[in-house]
Design an enzyme around this catalytic site. Structure first.
Site, PDB file in Angstrom:
ATOM      1  N   GLY A  15       0.841  -1.205   0.000  1.00  0.00           N
ATOM      2  CA  GLY A  15       0.000   0.000   0.000  1.00  0.00           C
ATOM      3  C   GLY A  15       0.872   1.249   0.000  1.00  0.00           C
ATOM      4  N   ARG A  25      13.258  10.285  -3.241  1.00  0.00           N
ATOM      5  CA  ARG A  25      14.064  11.472  -3.563  1.00  0.00           C
ATOM      6  C   ARG A  25      15.397  11.442  -2.809  1.00  0.00           C
ATOM      7  NH1 ARG A  25      14.277  16.244  -0.616  1.00  0.00           N
ATOM      8  NH2 ARG A  25      14.739  18.154  -1.762  1.00  0.00           N
ATOM      9  N   ARG A  29      19.080  11.311  -4.440  1.00  0.00           N
ATOM     10  CA  ARG A  29      20.006  12.450  -4.308  1.00  0.00           C
ATOM     11  C   ARG A  29      21.208  12.124  -3.415  1.00  0.00           C
ATOM     12  NH1 ARG A  29      16.175  17.696  -5.090  1.00  0.00           N
ATOM     13  NH2 ARG A  29      15.735  17.232  -7.271  1.00  0.00           N
ATOM     14  N   ARG A  76       0.952  -5.034  -5.198  1.00  0.00           N
ATOM     15  CA  ARG A  76       1.125  -6.223  -4.352  1.00  0.00           C
ATOM     16  C   ARG A  76       1.367  -7.366  -5.333  1.00  0.00           C
ATOM     17  NH1 ARG A  76      -0.275  -4.281   0.575  1.00  0.00           N
ATOM     18  NH2 ARG A  76      -2.012  -2.823   0.689  1.00  0.00           N
ATOM     19  N   GLY A 106       5.710  -2.018   3.659  1.00  0.00           N
ATOM     20  CA  GLY A 106       5.335  -2.612   4.942  1.00  0.00           C
ATOM     21  C   GLY A 106       5.932  -3.997   5.129  1.00  0.00           C
ATOM     22  N   ASP A 107       5.343  -4.774   6.016  1.00  0.00           N
ATOM     23  CA  ASP A 107       5.979  -6.061   6.330  1.00  0.00           C
ATOM     24  C   ASP A 107       5.966  -7.024   5.143  1.00  0.00           C
ATOM     25  OD1 ASP A 107       3.286  -6.417   6.532  1.00  0.00           O
ATOM     26  OD2 ASP A 107       3.347  -7.539   8.424  1.00  0.00           O
ATOM     27  N   THR A 129       4.494   2.437   5.631  1.00  0.00           N
ATOM     28  CA  THR A 129       3.101   1.988   5.703  1.00  0.00           C
ATOM     29  C   THR A 129       2.341   2.871   6.679  1.00  0.00           C
ATOM     30  OG1 THR A 129       1.592   0.241   6.488  1.00  0.00           O
ATOM     31  CG2 THR A 129       3.813   0.166   7.372  1.00  0.00           C
ATOM     32  N   ASP A 131       0.092   1.883   8.474  1.00  0.00           N
ATOM     33  CA  ASP A 131      -0.451   1.037   9.547  1.00  0.00           C
ATOM     34  C   ASP A 131       0.361   1.043  10.849  1.00  0.00           C
ATOM     35  OD1 ASP A 131      -2.341   0.329   7.667  1.00  0.00           O
ATOM     36  OD2 ASP A 131      -1.417  -1.601   7.179  1.00  0.00           O
ATOM     37  N   ASP A 133       2.564  -0.934  11.773  1.00  0.00           N
ATOM     38  CA  ASP A 133       2.539  -2.294  12.322  1.00  0.00           C
ATOM     39  C   ASP A 133       3.840  -3.067  12.107  1.00  0.00           C
ATOM     40  OD1 ASP A 133       2.265  -2.472   9.597  1.00  0.00           O
ATOM     41  OD2 ASP A 133       0.674  -3.971   9.642  1.00  0.00           O
ATOM     42  N   ARG A 158     -17.864  14.202  14.010  1.00  0.00           N
ATOM     43  CA  ARG A 158     -18.287  14.473  15.377  1.00  0.00           C
ATOM     44  C   ARG A 158     -19.232  15.687  15.428  1.00  0.00           C
ATOM     45  NH1 ARG A 158     -14.759  14.154  20.571  1.00  0.00           N
ATOM     46  NH2 ARG A 158     -15.956  15.480  21.925  1.00  0.00           N
ATOM     47  N   ARG A 166     -26.515  11.802  17.473  1.00  0.00           N
ATOM     48  CA  ARG A 166     -26.386  10.436  16.959  1.00  0.00           C
ATOM     49  C   ARG A 166     -25.196   9.706  17.561  1.00  0.00           C
ATOM     50  NH1 ARG A 166     -27.320  12.040  10.677  1.00  0.00           N
ATOM     51  NH2 ARG A 166     -29.549  11.652  10.630  1.00  0.00           N
ATOM     52  N   ARG A 175      -5.356  -2.542   8.525  1.00  0.00           N
ATOM     53  CA  ARG A 175      -5.290  -3.991   8.288  1.00  0.00           C
ATOM     54  C   ARG A 175      -5.514  -4.723   9.607  1.00  0.00           C
ATOM     55  NH1 ARG A 175      -3.071  -6.462   3.829  1.00  0.00           N
ATOM     56  NH2 ARG A 175      -2.064  -4.542   3.241  1.00  0.00           N
ATOM     57  N   ALA A 190     -12.776   9.778  21.426  1.00  0.00           N
ATOM     58  CA  ALA A 190     -13.888   8.860  21.139  1.00  0.00           C
ATOM     59  C   ALA A 190     -14.391   8.187  22.416  1.00  0.00           C
ATOM     60  CB  ALA A 190     -13.422   7.810  20.142  1.00  0.00           C
ATOM     61  N   HIS A 220     -23.432  12.982  21.728  1.00  0.00           N
ATOM     62  CA  HIS A 220     -23.066  12.084  20.624  1.00  0.00           C
ATOM     63  C   HIS A 220     -22.322  10.903  21.248  1.00  0.00           C
ATOM     64  CE1 HIS A 220     -19.323  14.565  20.979  1.00  0.00           C
ATOM     65  NE2 HIS A 220     -18.867  13.344  21.128  1.00  0.00           N
ATOM     66  N   GLU A 227     -10.280  -1.283  11.041  1.00  0.00           N
ATOM     67  CA  GLU A 227     -10.568  -2.119   9.867  1.00  0.00           C
ATOM     68  C   GLU A 227     -10.467  -3.618  10.183  1.00  0.00           C
ATOM     69  OE1 GLU A 227      -7.450  -1.693   6.980  1.00  0.00           O
ATOM     70  OE2 GLU A 227      -8.635  -2.579   5.391  1.00  0.00           O
TER      71      GLU A 227
HETATM   72  O1  F6P Z   1      -1.271  -1.418   4.481  1.00  0.00           O
HETATM   73  C1  F6P Z   1      -1.937  -0.239   4.189  1.00  0.00           C
HETATM   74  C2  F6P Z   1      -3.395  -0.496   3.953  1.00  0.00           C
HETATM   75  O2  F6P Z   1      -4.023   0.720   3.595  1.00  0.00           O
HETATM   76  C3  F6P Z   1      -4.138  -1.170   5.091  1.00  0.00           C
HETATM   77  O3  F6P Z   1      -4.490  -0.271   6.100  1.00  0.00           O
HETATM   78  C4  F6P Z   1      -5.297  -1.773   4.355  1.00  0.00           C
HETATM   79  O4  F6P Z   1      -5.782  -2.916   5.041  1.00  0.00           O
HETATM   80  C5  F6P Z   1      -4.686  -2.205   3.060  1.00  0.00           C
HETATM   81  O5  F6P Z   1      -3.551  -1.388   2.861  1.00  0.00           O
HETATM   82  C6  F6P Z   1      -5.591  -2.094   1.866  1.00  0.00           C
HETATM   83  O6  F6P Z   1      -4.898  -2.628   0.770  1.00  0.00           O
HETATM   84  P1  F6P Z   1      -5.324  -2.521  -0.742  1.00  0.00           P
HETATM   85  O7  F6P Z   1      -4.791  -1.220  -1.270  1.00  0.00           O
HETATM   86  O8  F6P Z   1      -4.650  -3.676  -1.393  1.00  0.00           O
HETATM   87  O9  F6P Z   1      -6.814  -2.574  -0.793  1.00  0.00           O
END
Ligand code: F6P
Length: 324
Positions: A15, A25, A29, A76, A106-107, A129, A131, A133, A158, A166, A175, A190, A220, A227
């Protein structure tokens, strides 16, 4: 190998994340400044397999530091899980005289680096990334921009939630990890934060909390849903039925991946990109760059991939103490 490094490839993979351009860059450079030729590889490992690469000069990275996304584009690449394609990619690197590959991602991208490593190619990996993570670092490029984008969007949600009295469920990316959710939980104040690392799937507890906070006079009720838990729309319907309070779900989605990087993302990306070149010239092999205890660090690739990351329980607790 050491200071014999003459030509390297750079790619972005997985991603996209704000700050990737700043990192590319800096690689280009710093490479020019240190006498290393840099080839930009398009579309990550998928592009490497297609030999989609070209030499980059200083001008090719002009005017990109402030831009989101990645000029190299990204993908990917499922093929890269297969031995045959890993061998092919390593052969392509050798064919083009690439002494090392710098991957930004990312990983999954770190695993791509390991696949190249297993076929004799030196790699340096940068954490890119939204995330956050990756266990070997406390910071990943793109997180700061993404979390600020999400925070600003949630502030707007909000406002309208309060006007309509609401309950709002806002689903943020991440992810399997809940860092964006955790940070928005604190930054947006929140009432509830649902993280994959912690959620007990006890919806009745959530319903009781909404009813209690309404009794206390809250106008609220904001729920940040990661996700990794998902199902925000169906959750909203069930919560509305159980509480009698109008409930709406918003999935923020891909807007969190775009936008101009914050100063933090630009500066960290620039430092990490330059460091990748310097590590190679020092003779380092198979390193991943990170940020820990106020310093830029580097770790062995295999060790980094074996590490586990956990959310900070103190910050997790703050989410509930500070909003009750
Ligand atoms: O790893 C970054 C991310 O945006 C995650 O937060 C999300 O689960 C995933 O990529 C979505 O991936 P794709 O672009 O393949 O739908």
């Amino acid at each position: 190998m050491g200071n014999q490094v003459k030509r390297v490839g750079v790619l972005t993979s997985g991603g996209d994340a704000p700050g990737m351009n700043a990192a590319v860059r800096a690689v280009v450079r710093q490479g020019i400044a240190r006498g290393v030729e840099v080839y930009g590889i398009r579309r990550g490992f998928a592009g490497l397999l297609q030999e989609e690469m070209e030499p980059m000069d200083a001008h090719s990275v002009s005017d990109i530091i402030s831009r989101g996304g990645t000029i190299l584009q990204t993908a990917r690449c499922l093929e890269f899980l297969e031995e045959e394609y890993q061998q092919k990619a390593a052969d392509i690197c050798r064919k083009h005289g690439l002494d090392a590959i710098i991957t930004i991602g990312g990983d999954g991208s770190y695993k791509g680096s390991r696949n190249l490593k297993n076929h004799g190619i030196n790699t340096i990996s940068l954490p890119g990334t939204i995330d956050l993570d990756i266990a070997s670092t406390d910071y990943t490029l793109g997180f700061d921009t993404a979390v600020n984008t999400a925070m600003e969007a949630i502030d707007k949600i909000r406002d309208t939630s309060t006007s309509h009295e609401r309950c709002s469920i806002v689903e943020v990316m991440g992810r399997g990890a809940g860092y964006i959710a955790l940070w928005c939980g604190i930054a947006n104040g929140a009432e509830d934060v649902l993280l994959p690392e912690d959620y007990d799937y006890d919806e009745q507890k959530l319903v009781n909390h909404i009813i209690e906070s309404r009794k206390k006079g809250k106008q609220h009720h904001l729920i940040i849903n990661a996700e990794g838990i998902g199902h925000s729309s169906s959750m909203a319907k069930r919560i509305e039925a159980a509480t009698g309070i109008e409930t709406r779900a918003t999935i923020l989605g891909y807007m969190q991946r775009g936008g101009s990087p914050t100063a933090r993302d630009r500066v960290y990306a620039s430092t990490m990109g330059a460091m990748a070149i310097d590590l190679l010239l020092e003779g380092q092999e198979q390193r991943v760059i990170g940020w820990r205890d106020g310093k830029f660090i580097h770790t062995d690739l295999d060790e980094a991939l074996a590490m586990e990351k956990k959310v900070d329980p103190y910050q997790l607790e703050l989410c509930s103490t500070l909003t009750d």
